[in-house]
Design a protein around this motif. Structure first.
Motif, PDB file in Angstrom:
ATOM      1  N   GLY A 192       0.818  -1.207   0.000  1.00 43.69           N
ATOM      2  CA  GLY A 192       0.000   0.000   0.000  1.00 43.69           C
ATOM      3  C   GLY A 192       0.853   1.259   0.000  1.00 43.69           C
ATOM      4  O   GLY A 192       0.551   2.235  -0.707  1.00 43.69           O
ATOM      5  N   CYS A 193       1.929   1.234   0.756  1.00 44.43           N
ATOM      6  CA  CYS A 193       2.852   2.381   0.795  1.00 44.43           C
ATOM      7  C   CYS A 193       3.436   2.632  -0.587  1.00 44.43           C
ATOM      8  O   CYS A 193       3.595   3.783  -1.009  1.00 44.43           O
ATOM      9  CB  CYS A 193       3.974   2.117   1.795  1.00 44.43           C
ATOM     10  N   ALA A 194       3.767   1.542  -1.286  1.00 42.66           N
ATOM     11  CA  ALA A 194       4.320   1.685  -2.629  1.00 42.66           C
ATOM     12  C   ALA A 194       3.263   2.230  -3.588  1.00 42.66           C
ATOM     13  O   ALA A 194       3.571   3.035  -4.473  1.00 42.66           O
ATOM     14  CB  ALA A 194       4.844   0.334  -3.121  1.00 42.66           C
ATOM     15  N   ALA A 195       2.003   1.812  -3.407  1.00 48.10           N
ATOM     16  CA  ALA A 195       0.919   2.351  -4.239  1.00 48.10           C
ATOM     17  C   ALA A 195       0.814   3.864  -4.045  1.00 48.10           C
ATOM     18  O   ALA A 195       0.621   4.620  -5.005  1.00 48.10           O
ATOM     19  CB  ALA A 195      -0.403   1.676  -3.880  1.00 48.10           C
ATOM     20  N   SER A 196       0.969   4.308  -2.807  1.00 47.19           N
ATOM     21  CA  SER A 196       0.896   5.741  -2.535  1.00 47.19           C
ATOM     22  C   SER A 196       2.079   6.487  -3.148  1.00 47.19           C
ATOM     23  O   SER A 196       1.928   7.604  -3.652  1.00 47.19           O
ATOM     24  CB  SER A 196       0.870   5.976  -1.025  1.00 47.19           C
ATOM     25  N   ALA A 197       3.247   5.872  -3.090  1.00 46.57           N
ATOM     26  CA  ALA A 197       4.425   6.514  -3.683  1.00 46.57           C
ATOM     27  C   ALA A 197       4.273   6.617  -5.200  1.00 46.57           C
ATOM     28  O   ALA A 197       4.617   7.634  -5.806  1.00 46.57           O
ATOM     29  CB  ALA A 197       5.682   5.717  -3.330  1.00 46.57           C
ATOM     30  N   LEU A 198       3.748   5.573  -5.811  1.00 43.67           N
ATOM     31  CA  LEU A 198       3.524   5.608  -7.256  1.00 43.67           C
ATOM     32  C   LEU A 198       2.454   6.662  -7.591  1.00 43.67           C
ATOM     33  O   LEU A 198       2.546   7.349  -8.617  1.00 43.67           O
ATOM     34  CB  LEU A 198       3.103   4.217  -7.745  1.00 43.67           C
ATOM     35  N   THR A 199       1.460   6.803  -6.717  1.00 39.97           N
ATOM     36  CA  THR A 199       0.455   7.855  -6.906  1.00 39.97           C
ATOM     37  C   THR A 199       1.129   9.227  -6.897  1.00 39.97           C
ATOM     38  O   THR A 199       0.848  10.078  -7.761  1.00 39.97           O
ATOM     39  CB  THR A 199      -0.616   7.760  -5.791  1.00 39.97           C
ATOM     40  N   ALA A 200       2.026   9.437  -5.945  1.00 37.45           N
ATOM     41  CA  ALA A 200       2.756  10.722  -5.910  1.00 37.45           C
ATOM     42  C   ALA A 200       3.536  10.922  -7.205  1.00 37.45           C
ATOM     43  O   ALA A 200       3.526  12.006  -7.793  1.00 37.45           O
ATOM     44  CB  ALA A 200       3.684  10.768  -4.694  1.00 37.45           C
ATOM     45  N   ALA A 201       4.202   9.869  -7.675  1.00 38.77           N
ATOM     46  CA  ALA A 201       4.979   9.978  -8.917  1.00 38.77           C
ATOM     47  C   ALA A 201       4.087  10.371 -10.091  1.00 38.77           C
ATOM     48  O   ALA A 201       4.483  11.180 -10.937  1.00 38.77           O
ATOM     49  CB  ALA A 201       5.691   8.653  -9.212  1.00 38.77           C
ATOM     50  N   CYS A 202       2.878   9.823 -10.146  1.00 36.36           N
ATOM     51  CA  CYS A 202       1.966  10.157 -11.245  1.00 36.36           C
ATOM     52  C   CYS A 202       1.498  11.608 -11.142  1.00 36.36           C
ATOM     53  O   CYS A 202       1.316  12.272 -12.179  1.00 36.36           O
ATOM     54  CB  CYS A 202       0.789   9.183 -11.266  1.00 36.36           C
ATOM     55  N   HIS A 203       1.337  12.112  -9.925  1.00 39.79           N
ATOM     56  CA  HIS A 203       0.986  13.524  -9.774  1.00 39.79           C
ATOM     57  C   HIS A 203       2.113  14.446 -10.256  1.00 39.79           C
ATOM     58  O   HIS A 203       1.864  15.597 -10.582  1.00 39.79           O
ATOM     59  CB  HIS A 203       0.641  13.842  -8.318  1.00 39.79           C
ATOM     60  N   ALA A 204       3.334  13.947 -10.265  1.00 39.99           N
ATOM     61  CA  ALA A 204       4.453  14.775 -10.739  1.00 39.99           C
ATOM     62  C   ALA A 204       4.302  15.123 -12.209  1.00 39.99           C
ATOM     63  O   ALA A 204       4.804  16.158 -12.663  1.00 39.99           O
ATOM     64  CB  ALA A 204       5.781  14.038 -10.512  1.00 39.99           C
ATOM     65  N   ILE A 218      -4.273   1.783 -11.470  1.00 43.48           N
ATOM     66  CA  ILE A 218      -4.373   0.881 -12.627  1.00 43.48           C
ATOM     67  C   ILE A 218      -3.012   0.250 -12.919  1.00 43.48           C
ATOM     68  O   ILE A 218      -2.896  -0.965 -13.103  1.00 43.48           O
ATOM     69  CB  ILE A 218      -4.895   1.636 -13.876  1.00 43.48           C
ATOM     70  N   LEU A 219      -1.971   1.077 -12.944  1.00 38.55           N
ATOM     71  CA  LEU A 219      -0.633   0.559 -13.263  1.00 38.55           C
ATOM     72  C   LEU A 219      -0.211  -0.510 -12.256  1.00 38.55           C
ATOM     73  O   LEU A 219       0.256  -1.589 -12.638  1.00 38.55           O
ATOM     74  CB  LEU A 219       0.392   1.706 -13.287  1.00 38.55           C
ATOM     75  N   LEU A 220      -0.380  -0.231 -10.964  1.00 36.85           N
ATOM     76  CA  LEU A 220       0.048  -1.211  -9.966  1.00 36.85           C
ATOM     77  C   LEU A 220      -0.862  -2.440  -9.971  1.00 36.85           C
ATOM     78  O   LEU A 220      -0.388  -3.570  -9.791  1.00 36.85           O
ATOM     79  CB  LEU A 220       0.097  -0.588  -8.569  1.00 36.85           C
ATOM     80  N   GLY A 221      -2.159  -2.222 -10.204  1.00 35.76           N
ATOM     81  CA  GLY A 221      -3.087  -3.357 -10.247  1.00 35.76           C
ATOM     82  C   GLY A 221      -2.786  -4.292 -11.405  1.00 35.76           C
ATOM     83  O   GLY A 221      -2.783  -5.522 -11.250  1.00 35.76           O
ATOM     84  N   VAL A 222      -2.523  -3.733 -12.576  1.00 42.78           N
ATOM     85  CA  VAL A 222      -2.177  -4.566 -13.735  1.00 42.78           C
ATOM     86  C   VAL A 222      -0.850  -5.285 -13.493  1.00 42.78           C
ATOM     87  O   VAL A 222      -0.721  -6.493 -13.752  1.00 42.78           O
ATOM     88  CB  VAL A 222      -2.135  -3.718 -15.025  1.00 42.78           C
ATOM     89  N   ALA A 223       0.128  -4.552 -12.969  1.00 47.79           N
ATOM     90  CA  ALA A 223       1.419  -5.192 -12.655  1.00 47.79           C
ATOM     91  C   ALA A 223       1.213  -6.323 -11.653  1.00 47.79           C
ATOM     92  O   ALA A 223       1.853  -7.380 -11.750  1.00 47.79           O
ATOM     93  CB  ALA A 223       2.413  -4.160 -12.116  1.00 47.79           C
ATOM     94  N   GLY A 224       0.320  -6.122 -10.698  1.00 50.82           N
ATOM     95  CA  GLY A 224       0.030  -7.163  -9.712  1.00 50.82           C
ATOM     96  C   GLY A 224      -0.549  -8.419 -10.356  1.00 50.82           C
ATOM     97  O   GLY A 224      -0.222  -9.543  -9.959  1.00 50.82           O
ATOM     98  N   GLU A 225      -1.389  -8.233 -11.370  1.00 52.48           N
ATOM     99  CA  GLU A 225      -1.947  -9.412 -12.041  1.00 52.48           C
ATOM    100  C   GLU A 225      -0.888 -10.151 -12.847  1.00 52.48           C
ATOM    101  O   GLU A 225      -0.847 -11.378 -12.853  1.00 52.48           O
ATOM    102  CB  GLU A 225      -3.101  -8.991 -12.951  1.00 52.48           C
ATOM    103  N   VAL A 226      -0.044  -9.402 -13.541  1.00 53.28           N
ATOM    104  CA  VAL A 226       1.058 -10.025 -14.287  1.00 53.28           C
ATOM    105  C   VAL A 226       1.952 -10.797 -13.320  1.00 53.28           C
ATOM    106  O   VAL A 226       2.333 -11.950 -13.570  1.00 53.28           O
ATOM    107  CB  VAL A 226       1.868  -8.946 -15.043  1.00 53.28           C
TER     108      VAL A 226
END
Lengths: 260, 260, 260
Positions: A192-204, A218-226
């Motif tokens: 979850g912490c990584a999801a939040s960090a990736l969210t911050a990166a997308c806001h950049a 979406i990006l982390l969810g798809v990566a999770g399925e792969v």
């Protein structure tokens, strides 16, 4: 007030692919004030996505690091005096320098002091709050549904990204549900912490906070399925999801994303 | 002053294999004052190579730990009051007990306070400084070339190990270039920190600081190539490089090392 | 006093499988006051086993977290003022709320201050102490054998879980030897710390401290053997052991466990 309508759901997978391409092209610097447990995995998720993480907390440095960053994550998983001082300085700098910031109110249901502090931070208007249903309840959300998310987001001028079996994203006017992910995501610390960090990166690199938040999940969810298709357990899953984030492309995103 | 000549380049792969054999035979204790993000990966690289890592920072313990160690790493990636106090104590003990120490001035280009502190530490004569080109510039190096490295190393009585697409090692009189490694090394957090820790471990069992520094970077560079051939992304790369360090042998080192 | 007799050795593998089933069914919350290096791997081992880890150290939160936990780990691997304060508060709460706690006196042989503190903690009667032979000697154990363990455990009203090539568990009256595990367990940082955390998790759902301690070491030892058969080195071993803990079942435990 009526419930928000589903918005952009068909466009979001393509927008997520756009965000990822820009993220890789620009390599934004993302400063993370986060907990000790999550630091290494968070840094590795950001590096796999193409961002540059920094994590310093020292009071005489944090302003300089944030002034040189394109986004800021504030994660409350370690809630000590050092981090509270760092957060105070960080938010002043982020406001001055117009650095977008994302809040992750980790485990606020376990400590009233932490929950109170999280509510104070929400009042300072993060671009998005990424949390789970238990944390949303502790923040004041009465239920994890579209209308409650919308009311909360509208009332606090932010975007809510609520992760769980399905992920809900709402900004008051718009709302979407992301059905990606894998059960092992709950069995790896700091996911979850990584999801939040990736969210911050997308806001950049994406000014629409609703799109940025949905894109990250979406990006982390798809990566999770792969990753889930390749993993034998939570250990290999944590490795595979880093490889999967690194290897994401538009075709994989649009083929796997299930957004309604 | 003329540029340094290439030195020992043909002998260095064999010398690196010698260093690794001694490292495994003696299992030196290496104390690391390093950042939170890097601690676990650094410890695992040292264990994979055959060294014994310790990482305590407590002021009333650090002297005792360093007095029982064969090498010391000082990494500035977390630059807080606790670590500055630990570093002060550590350097007194290292000098008294003649424990070789290596400096890693992480991210000093992002904070003038950190850069100033790094320059003060260089004046205390570490056996080696391991850094990247941006950090070398912030330390005062005008360019990442043989002559600049030589001048800086000579002026400061140390060895410079500058890592990047190619790694440069110089001690003022001698100079070499190592062409090993893999692009994924820049996509895993703490890889540079781990290189510095391995450099410290090599100084524990090799008195020639130039050879010790070059050996560490050859060993990690070759392991990176072995890992890169097996990895699908940065997640599996971080796992594979630990296996590769553990599995390194003289044949692999001498076959893969490209040192000029 | 005569040496303790072997106890329950034939029943222990089955009891370990019972403990694991209850652990997965109840998902106990385990609060860990542990060192920075070990936090992420420890959390991942607990998650793989089915427990819920928390790790906060903040003085104004730790009591609240422990009051909501079913077990507590105190690990001395980072021995700083912050953790000593957290431990003081934690032990008061654990006593009040009858939360079972386990002590891991990491590296006490390297620092007399730490060894003295560990002896004070033993006097506060942890349910179990998980350590290695060097740490046991620093705690006052004269030899790592059945009689010494029994005397120490009886004198201190605790259970000793001493890990090494074989693991010894004794509570004064009962004693057993576990012959599982793999040499790579000594080449991955925080493996002992994770063993102690899993021991705490088992105490959350098993009132017999001797059975809980032996069960934890059997579970991790068997998982280590499964992982060792798949791993190429310590990097892949650390991944595989998480998968193996997640995948453990009664058949695997009873087939692999070698308890005498």
């Amino acid at each position: 007030m009526r419930a928000p309508e589903k918005s952009l759901s068909h466009e979001l997978p393509g927008l997520a692919a756009d965000v990822l391409e820009r993220l890789r092209a620009r390599s934004p610097r993302v400063h993370c004030i986060t907990n000790n447990v999550a630091q290494a995995f968070t840094a590795n998720i950001l590096l796999a996505a193409g961002a540059i993480p920094t994590m310093t907390l020292a009071p005489d440095e944090v302003a300089s690091f944030i002034a040189g960053s394109e986004a800021l994550l504030i994660n409350l998983g370690t809630f000590d005096a050092e981090r509270r001082e760092a957060i105070d300085i960080a938010l002043v700098t982020a406001l001055d320098e117009r650095v977008p910031w994302v809040l992750d109110p980790v485990f606020i249901e376990r400590s009233e002091a932490r929950a109170r502090y999280a509510r104070e931070l929400v009042a300072k208007k993060p671009r998005a709050v990424r949390l789970n249903a238990t944390e949303f309840a502790a923040l004041g959300g009465s239920a994890a549904d579209a209308r409650t998310l919308a009311d909360y987001a509208r009332g606090n001028l932010t975007v809510i990204g609520l992760t769980g079996e399905a992920d809900l994203v709402g900004d008051g006017a718009r709302f979407t549900t992301i059905h990606n992910g894998h059960p092992f995501m709950a069995r790896v610390t700091a996911m979850g912490c990584a999801a939040s960090a990736l969210t911050a990166a997308c806001h950049a690199i994406e000014a629409d906070a609703y799109v940025a938040t949905a894109a990250a999940l979406i990006l982390l969810g798809v990566a999770g399925e792969v990753a889930g298709a390749r993993a034998r357990g939570p250990g290999s899953f944590a490795v595979e999801i880093l490889d999967a984030v690194h290897g994401l492309d538009r075709a994989t995103i649009t083929r796997h994303a299930r957004v309604t």
